[in-house]
Design an enzyme around this catalytic site. Structure first.
Site, mmCIF file in Angstrom:
data_model
loop_
_atom_site.group_PDB
_atom_site.id
_atom_site.type_symbol
_atom_site.label_atom_id
_atom_site.label_comp_id
_atom_site.label_asym_id
_atom_site.label_seq_id
_atom_site.Cartn_x
_atom_site.Cartn_y
_atom_site.Cartn_z
ATOM 1 N N ASP A 57 0.817 -1.216 0.000
ATOM 2 C CA ASP A 57 0.000 0.000 0.000
ATOM 3 C C ASP A 57 0.852 1.267 0.000
ATOM 4 O OD1 ASP A 57 -2.413 1.337 -0.015
ATOM 5 O OD2 ASP A 57 -2.528 1.467 2.161
ATOM 6 N N GLY A 58 0.324 2.316 -0.590
ATOM 7 C CA GLY A 58 0.993 3.617 -0.541
ATOM 8 C C GLY A 58 1.504 4.115 -1.881
ATOM 9 N N ARG A 113 -1.244 9.523 -9.730
ATOM 10 C CA ARG A 113 -1.180 8.361 -8.838
ATOM 11 C C ARG A 113 -0.544 7.131 -9.491
ATOM 12 N NH1 ARG A 113 -4.165 7.623 -4.465
ATOM 13 N NH2 ARG A 113 -4.436 5.451 -5.051
ATOM 14 N N HIS A 136 2.235 3.242 -9.002
ATOM 15 C CA HIS A 136 2.067 1.820 -9.326
ATOM 16 C C HIS A 136 3.255 1.318 -10.154
ATOM 17 C CE1 HIS A 136 -1.795 2.124 -7.531
ATOM 18 N NE2 HIS A 136 -2.341 2.845 -8.493
ATOM 19 N N SER A 182 -7.661 -5.497 -5.001
ATOM 20 C CA SER A 182 -8.755 -6.029 -4.183
ATOM 21 C C SER A 182 -10.085 -5.917 -4.931
ATOM 22 C CB SER A 182 -8.842 -5.270 -2.851
ATOM 23 O OG SER A 182 -9.480 -4.027 -3.038
ATOM 24 N N THR A 183 -11.074 -6.657 -4.434
ATOM 25 C CA THR A 183 -12.402 -6.595 -5.057
ATOM 26 C C THR A 183 -13.012 -5.196 -4.912
ATOM 27 O OG1 THR A 183 -13.152 -7.628 -3.012
ATOM 28 C CG2 THR A 183 -13.084 -9.031 -4.942
ATOM 29 N N GLU A 184 -12.469 -4.418 -3.983
ATOM 30 C CA GLU A 184 -12.971 -3.049 -3.780
ATOM 31 C C GLU A 184 -12.212 -2.031 -4.634
ATOM 32 O OE1 GLU A 184 -12.378 -5.177 -1.120
ATOM 33 O OE2 GLU A 184 -14.519 -5.622 -1.170
ATOM 34 N N ARG A 221 -12.014 2.597 -8.015
ATOM 35 C CA ARG A 221 -11.105 3.672 -8.449
ATOM 36 C C ARG A 221 -11.425 4.114 -9.878
ATOM 37 N NH1 ARG A 221 -5.438 2.532 -5.459
ATOM 38 N NH2 ARG A 221 -6.363 1.888 -3.495
ATOM 39 N N LEU A 256 10.250 -20.685 -4.739
ATOM 40 C CA LEU A 256 9.232 -19.857 -4.085
ATOM 41 C C LEU A 256 7.860 -19.963 -4.766
ATOM 42 C CD1 LEU A 256 8.593 -17.335 -2.145
ATOM 43 C CD2 LEU A 256 9.122 -15.940 -4.146
ATOM 44 N N ARG A 289 -4.837 -1.753 8.748
ATOM 45 C CA ARG A 289 -6.074 -2.516 8.589
ATOM 46 C C ARG A 289 -5.842 -3.608 7.541
ATOM 47 N NH1 ARG A 289 -7.822 2.837 6.929
ATOM 48 N NH2 ARG A 289 -7.405 3.126 4.703
HETATM 49 C C1 IPE Z 1 -5.449 -2.652 -0.050
HETATM 50 O O1 IPE Z 1 -5.148 -1.319 -0.209
HETATM 51 C C2 IPE Z 1 -5.459 -3.368 -1.368
HETATM 52 C C3 IPE Z 1 -4.164 -3.560 -2.010
HETATM 53 C C4 IPE Z 1 -3.004 -3.207 -1.553
HETATM 54 C C5 IPE Z 1 -4.215 -4.245 -3.278
HETATM 55 P P1 IPE Z 1 -6.271 -0.180 -0.377
HETATM 56 O O2 IPE Z 1 -5.540 1.081 -0.567
HETATM 57 O O3 IPE Z 1 -7.225 -0.582 -1.422
HETATM 58 O O4 IPE Z 1 -7.009 -0.227 1.030
HETATM 59 P P2 IPE Z 1 -7.873 0.890 1.768
HETATM 60 O O5 IPE Z 1 -8.861 1.400 0.781
HETATM 61 O O6 IPE Z 1 -6.929 1.950 2.220
HETATM 62 O O7 IPE Z 1 -8.487 0.181 2.932
HETATM 63 C C1 IPE Z 2 -1.722 0.209 -3.273
HETATM 64 O O1 IPE Z 2 -1.445 1.555 -3.298
HETATM 65 C C2 IPE Z 2 -1.895 -0.386 -4.637
HETATM 66 C C3 IPE Z 2 -3.250 -0.846 -4.942
HETATM 67 C C4 IPE Z 2 -4.286 -0.749 -4.172
HETATM 68 C C5 IPE Z 2 -3.437 -1.454 -6.246
HETATM 69 P P1 IPE Z 2 -2.590 2.655 -3.300
HETATM 70 O O2 IPE Z 2 -2.918 2.989 -4.706
HETATM 71 O O3 IPE Z 2 -3.734 2.196 -2.479
HETATM 72 O O4 IPE Z 2 -1.857 3.861 -2.623
HETATM 73 P P2 IPE Z 2 -2.466 4.887 -1.583
HETATM 74 O O5 IPE Z 2 -2.918 4.103 -0.392
HETATM 75 O O6 IPE Z 2 -3.609 5.578 -2.269
HETATM 76 O O7 IPE Z 2 -1.343 5.781 -1.276
HETATM 77 MG MG MG Z 3 -4.108 2.436 -0.457
#
Ligand code: IPE
Ligand code: IPE
Ligand code: MG
Length: 249
Positions: free
Chosen positions: A24-25, A37, A41, A69-71, A75, A135, A198
């Site tokens: 994440d991030g 953004r 990636h 993720s499914t959520e 985006r 692995l 989380r």
């Molecule tokens: C979790 O990150 C999913 C992945 C890293 C693929 P999100 O950025 O989607 O999670 P939330 O929305 O902060 O909970």
């Molecule tokens: C995680 O990074 C990658 C995916 C969810 C695919 P984010 O895109 O969620 O990055 P932040 O959390 O918005 O910084």
């Molecule tokens: Mg995120």
């Protein structure tokens, strides 16, 4: 009877079978630099490549990476399509590297909802690497822990309906065997980068006793030194699984 207190042994490093990472991030990393953004990636792939190399070199048997993720469909369509393209491009670009390092690819999540081109490359790579002995790299894509549980509920309900099982005989182990992730050991350690603590619908059932390490570092900046910090954290934990203490060997 004289009670002699045993000298406390220094805990030996715990065995780590399965490491899972919530990468994440990426978005924040790019936004901090004033970039779109999706730049984050792109950079995230570099960290992922390094992580896979390190785990492979250190002999960690299973690595799961949460890629989408499914959520994440919530985006913008541009961001989703960049992530999808990046996944298929990386799989194509690094296929020889996977083979060279004997990495076996697995997928967790519903590929049916992905574009055929993305789905096909995932399937091809799973097939291509199926005899690799190093692995096991599990890519969680279009994966959700709740969806995985629902899918198991459906399958087990069908078995009951068809008379293959009695409702009263459904045990934890039984139920688990209907989940897609039951073919892998439960994650011992889950690393989440990006200073967010989380699970975001990741491995809900199997994470019941996983250790969780939250790193403040954003995923594109997560390197081997950061990974070592997470593994050090893990070696210091005392896993009890609900018992009062667990002897370490
Ligand atoms: C979790 O990150 C999913 C992945 C890293 C693929 P999100 O950025 O989607 O999670 P939330 O929305 O902060 O909970
Ligand atoms: C995680 O990074 C990658 C995916 C969810 C695919 P984010 O895109 O969620 O990055 P932040 O959390 O918005 O910084
Ligand atoms: Mg995120």
């Amino acid at each position: 009877m004289v009670y002699v207190k045993k000298k406390e042994a220094r805990p030996a490093p715990l065995p780590l079978q399965h490491l899972a990472v919530i990468m994440d991030g990426n978005g924040r990393w790019a936004e901090k630099k004033g970039w779109p953004r999706y730049f984050g990636h792109f950079r995230g792939v570099k960290s992922l490549r390094q992580m896979v190399k390190s785990c492979s070199r250190w002999g960690i048997p299973y690595l799961t990476v949460f890629a989408f993720s499914t959520e994440n469909w919530k985006r913008s369509s541009i961001e989703v399509s960049v992530i999808m393209k990046l996944m298929s491009r990386s799989l194509t670009r690094y296929q020889q590297e996977l083979d060279r390092n004997q990495i076996r690819l697995h997928v967790l999540g519903n590929l049916e909802e992905l574009a055929p081109s993305v789905r096909n490359i995932f399937n091809e790579m799973v097939e291509r690497t199926k005899n690799n002995t190093g692995l096991k790299l599990i890519v969680a894509v279009n994966y959700g822990g709740r969806q995985e549980i629902i899918q198991a509920v459906r399958a087990i309900s069908r078995a009951v309906k068809e008379g293959q099982m009695e409702i009263d005989n459904i045990t934890e182990d039984h139920f688990y065997s209907y989940m897609s992730s039951s073919v892998f050991p439960p994650p011992d350690l889950i690393i989440r980068t990006g200073a967010v603590s989380r699970l975001s619908n990741f491995y809900l059932w199997t994470a019941a006793y996983s250790e969780i390490y939250v790193s403040d570092v954003l995923w594109p900046d997560f390197n081997e030194a950061e990974l070592k910090k997470a593994l050090h954290f893990y070696t210091q934990t005392s896993r009890r699984f609900g018992a009062a203490s667990l002897e370490r060997k």
